[in-house]
Design a protein around this motif. Sequence first.
Motif, PDB file in Angstrom:
ATOM      1  N   ALA A   8       0.836  -1.202   0.000  1.00 30.20           N
ATOM      2  CA  ALA A   8       0.000   0.000   0.000  1.00 30.20           C
ATOM      3  C   ALA A   8       0.870   1.252   0.000  1.00 30.20           C
ATOM      4  CB  ALA A   8      -0.892  -0.001   1.239  1.00 30.20           C
ATOM      5  N   GLU A   9       0.285   2.334  -0.440  1.00 28.96           N
ATOM      6  CA  GLU A   9       0.954   3.635  -0.342  1.00 28.96           C
ATOM      7  C   GLU A   9       1.249   3.969   1.117  1.00 28.96           C
ATOM      8  OE1 GLU A   9      -0.484   7.353  -1.961  1.00 28.96           O
ATOM      9  OE2 GLU A   9      -1.791   6.244  -3.296  1.00 28.96           O
ATOM     10  N   PRO A  10       2.257   4.824   1.354  1.00 25.93           N
ATOM     11  CA  PRO A  10       2.507   5.257   2.737  1.00 25.93           C
ATOM     12  C   PRO A  10       1.255   5.823   3.406  1.00 25.93           C
ATOM     13  CG  PRO A  10       4.301   5.970   1.323  1.00 25.93           C
ATOM     14  CD  PRO A  10       3.273   5.353   0.419  1.00 25.93           C
ATOM     15  N   SER A  11       0.473   6.607   2.683  1.00 24.78           N
ATOM     16  CA  SER A  11      -0.738   7.186   3.282  1.00 24.78           C
ATOM     17  C   SER A  11      -1.645   6.091   3.845  1.00 24.78           C
ATOM     18  CB  SER A  11      -1.499   7.996   2.242  1.00 24.78           C
ATOM     19  OG  SER A  11      -1.867   7.159   1.171  1.00 24.78           O
ATOM     20  N   SER A  12      -1.794   4.998   3.112  1.00 27.49           N
ATOM     21  CA  SER A  12      -2.652   3.899   3.558  1.00 27.49           C
ATOM     22  C   SER A  12      -2.011   3.129   4.697  1.00 27.49           C
ATOM     23  CB  SER A  12      -2.903   2.921   2.416  1.00 27.49           C
ATOM     24  OG  SER A  12      -3.352   3.589   1.278  1.00 27.49           O
ATOM     25  N   ALA A  13      -0.692   2.963   4.617  1.00 31.00           N
ATOM     26  CA  ALA A  13       0.011   2.230   5.677  1.00 31.00           C
ATOM     27  C   ALA A  13      -0.095   2.972   7.001  1.00 31.00           C
ATOM     28  CB  ALA A  13       1.473   2.037   5.287  1.00 31.00           C
ATOM     29  N   SER A  14      -0.414   4.250   6.944  1.00 23.78           N
ATOM     30  CA  SER A  14      -0.554   5.021   8.189  1.00 23.78           C
ATOM     31  C   SER A  14      -1.602   4.405   9.117  1.00 23.78           C
ATOM     32  CB  SER A  14      -0.912   6.480   7.878  1.00 23.78           C
ATOM     33  OG  SER A  14      -2.239   6.571   7.402  1.00 23.78           O
ATOM     34  N   VAL A  15      -2.621   3.761   8.558  1.00 21.82           N
ATOM     35  CA  VAL A  15      -3.639   3.170   9.445  1.00 21.82           C
ATOM     36  C   VAL A  15      -3.075   1.965  10.204  1.00 21.82           C
ATOM     37  CG1 VAL A  15      -5.647   4.020   8.133  1.00 21.82           C
ATOM     38  CG2 VAL A  15      -4.735   1.732   7.639  1.00 21.82           C
ATOM     39  N   VAL A  16      -2.121   1.264   9.595  1.00 22.49           N
ATOM     40  CA  VAL A  16      -1.485   0.142  10.280  1.00 22.49           C
ATOM     41  C   VAL A  16      -0.581   0.685  11.401  1.00 22.49           C
ATOM     42  CG1 VAL A  16      -0.007  -1.880  10.003  1.00 22.49           C
ATOM     43  CG2 VAL A  16      -1.599  -1.243   8.172  1.00 22.49           C
ATOM     44  N   ALA A  17       0.138   1.755  11.087  1.00 19.64           N
ATOM     45  CA  ALA A  17       0.959   2.409  12.121  1.00 19.64           C
ATOM     46  C   ALA A  17       0.063   2.912  13.251  1.00 19.64           C
ATOM     47  CB  ALA A  17       1.749   3.561  11.502  1.00 19.64           C
ATOM     48  N   GLY A  18      -1.077   3.451  12.888  1.00 20.36           N
ATOM     49  CA  GLY A  18      -2.030   3.939  13.896  1.00 20.36           C
ATOM     50  C   GLY A  18      -2.535   2.803  14.769  1.00 20.36           C
ATOM     51  N   LEU A  19      -2.803   1.659  14.145  1.00 24.09           N
ATOM     52  CA  LEU A  19      -3.316   0.506  14.898  1.00 24.09           C
ATOM     53  C   LEU A  19      -2.299   0.034  15.942  1.00 24.09           C
ATOM     54  CD1 LEU A  19      -5.732  -1.520  15.026  1.00 24.09           C
ATOM     55  CD2 LEU A  19      -4.319  -3.056  13.650  1.00 24.09           C
ATOM     56  N   ILE A  20      -1.038   0.041  15.551  1.00 21.77           N
ATOM     57  CA  ILE A  20       0.007  -0.397  16.477  1.00 21.77           C
ATOM     58  C   ILE A  20       0.083   0.554  17.672  1.00 21.77           C
ATOM     59  CG2 ILE A  20       2.526  -0.639  16.699  1.00 21.77           C
ATOM     60  CD1 ILE A  20       2.347  -1.715  13.716  1.00 21.77           C
ATOM     61  N   LYS A  21      -0.040   1.834  17.395  1.00 22.33           N
ATOM     62  CA  LYS A  21      -0.039   2.829  18.482  1.00 22.33           C
ATOM     63  C   LYS A  21      -1.237   2.646  19.405  1.00 22.33           C
ATOM     64  CE  LYS A  21       2.464   6.949  18.157  1.00 22.33           C
ATOM     65  NZ  LYS A  21       2.728   8.190  17.469  1.00 22.33           N
ATOM     66  N   ILE A  22      -2.363   2.385  18.780  1.00 20.70           N
ATOM     67  CA  ILE A  22      -3.605   2.199  19.544  1.00 20.70           C
ATOM     68  C   ILE A  22      -3.484   0.975  20.454  1.00 20.70           C
ATOM     69  CG2 ILE A  22      -6.018   1.460  19.251  1.00 20.70           C
ATOM     70  CD1 ILE A  22      -6.057   3.394  16.778  1.00 20.70           C
ATOM     71  N   LYS A  23      -2.843  -0.065  19.927  1.00 18.65           N
ATOM     72  CA  LYS A  23      -2.639  -1.288  20.716  1.00 18.65           C
ATOM     73  C   LYS A  23      -1.700  -1.001  21.891  1.00 18.65           C
ATOM     74  CE  LYS A  23      -2.764  -5.620  21.737  1.00 18.65           C
ATOM     75  NZ  LYS A  23      -3.970  -6.186  22.360  1.00 18.65           N
ATOM     76  N   ASN A  24      -0.597  -0.317  21.603  1.00 20.88           N
ATOM     77  CA  ASN A  24       0.367  -0.015  22.669  1.00 20.88           C
ATOM     78  C   ASN A  24      -0.252   0.829  23.771  1.00 20.88           C
ATOM     79  OD1 ASN A  24       2.299  -1.452  21.332  1.00 20.88           O
ATOM     80  ND2 ASN A  24       3.260   0.334  20.369  1.00 20.88           N
ATOM     81  N   GLN A  25      -1.192   1.678  23.392  1.00 23.53           N
ATOM     82  CA  GLN A  25      -1.837   2.540  24.402  1.00 23.53           C
ATOM     83  C   GLN A  25      -3.157   1.948  24.887  1.00 23.53           C
ATOM     84  OE1 GLN A  25      -2.087   6.562  22.859  1.00 23.53           O
ATOM     85  NE2 GLN A  25       0.009   6.482  22.083  1.00 23.53           N
TER      86      GLN A  25
END
Length: 389
Positions: free
Chosen positions: A341-358
């Motif tokens: 996916a484009e970086p813009s789309s991959a941002s949701v995966v990065a967001g999910l990881i942050k959400i999990k950590n918090q």
Amino acid sequence: MFFYKCNQCGREYKRNEVRYLCPVCGKKYKFGIPLTGVLSVMFDYDEVRDKLRKSRHDYKCISAVEEKYFPPYKVGDTPFFKVPKLEKYTGYKNLWIKNDSLNPSGSLKDRASFLIAAEAERIKEKKIITASTGNAGVALSAVCATTEKTALIFLPSSAPKAKLVQMLIYGAKVMKVEGTYDDAFKQSIEYTNNYEGLNRNTAYHPLTIEGKKTAGLEIFFQNGRKVPDVILVPVGDGVIISGIYKAFFDIKMAGIINKLPQLICVQAKSSDAISRFIITGKYKNAENVNTTADSISVSVPSNAYMARDAVINTNGFAITVSDNEILRAQILLASTTGIFAEPSSASVVAGLIKIKNQNLIDSKKQIVLLITGNGLKNIEAPLSKLKLN
Ligand SMILES: *Cc1c(COP(=O)(O)O)cnc(C)c1O
Ligand SMILES: [Zn+2]
């Protein structure tokens, strides 16, 4: 069939009475601030309910342009599926992807450009103009290629090469703008004010929101007519997230559902105007936008007000991620799901990881990641993170 309603003052307009912004609130709009007076389409929801009950899968009855005007360009019906390996890596147990990078020109923008091309056909406009960070212009170029219409794209010079190549091969006219996407936005509006054609600028034309809405409708139907608990959406101008909201709003207004999915706004750290607006309640432009996620790189998001409402009304929240987190997530997504996916789309995966950590979302909730664009559109971005082995 429907009327337009101003998101700010609530005034109502007939379909052929207005084209872009609310004539009253739109007067307050000037370049350098988010759009004022963005219009929403309001249907006859009793009629929508009857139609939705009759045809259990065909959501085209919630369309603001009649099917007879549709161009012969096949958008949507993109896959919706569970991703077990990414579940294992993130610790979520009910994780799904809507892969909209599989639209014909490689991004969700095809949905909006498709509906604008249909509207242009209805009102007999031959030329469609748009400002674009890339994908909106690509999608408009592609759909115009299937009709007798011409596409004119105002493109910032920083746009990835692959997107420019796409526009040119589809036969569009491209105006390179020495400046940012925000400058391109201004120039394209000046063009349609002073010359000719239909302007497709995102949110400026209300049917861009209606076009993007179909991604949300598909999620609902592909999920067995059930509302997922959470949807993560990458946000630039805030039109995709407003479109996803509108999908569930329409279904709820028709009395088919009574809950809404929690909408999570994911932005790049330096392009975070909507996120800050959600968190602080005060709007301010993003000052130093500098992200490799080119499709969500915007200083003055055109649909800031509506996007904020979408998040607040669904009890959602906003999260921002760094470029480094985005590029790592891009690799994680590709290597666990087979989706580049484009970086813009991959941002949701990065967001999910942050959400999990918090620990912000219960791990048993049904979560949907909206993947909006194909990674081949910007191969420079991930290159720095990859090694030959
Ligand atoms: C346009 C775009 C976005 C952001 O959508 P907005 O409506 O600007 O918030 C996200 N991902 C991709 C691939 C896009 O092209
Ligand atoms: Zn108004």
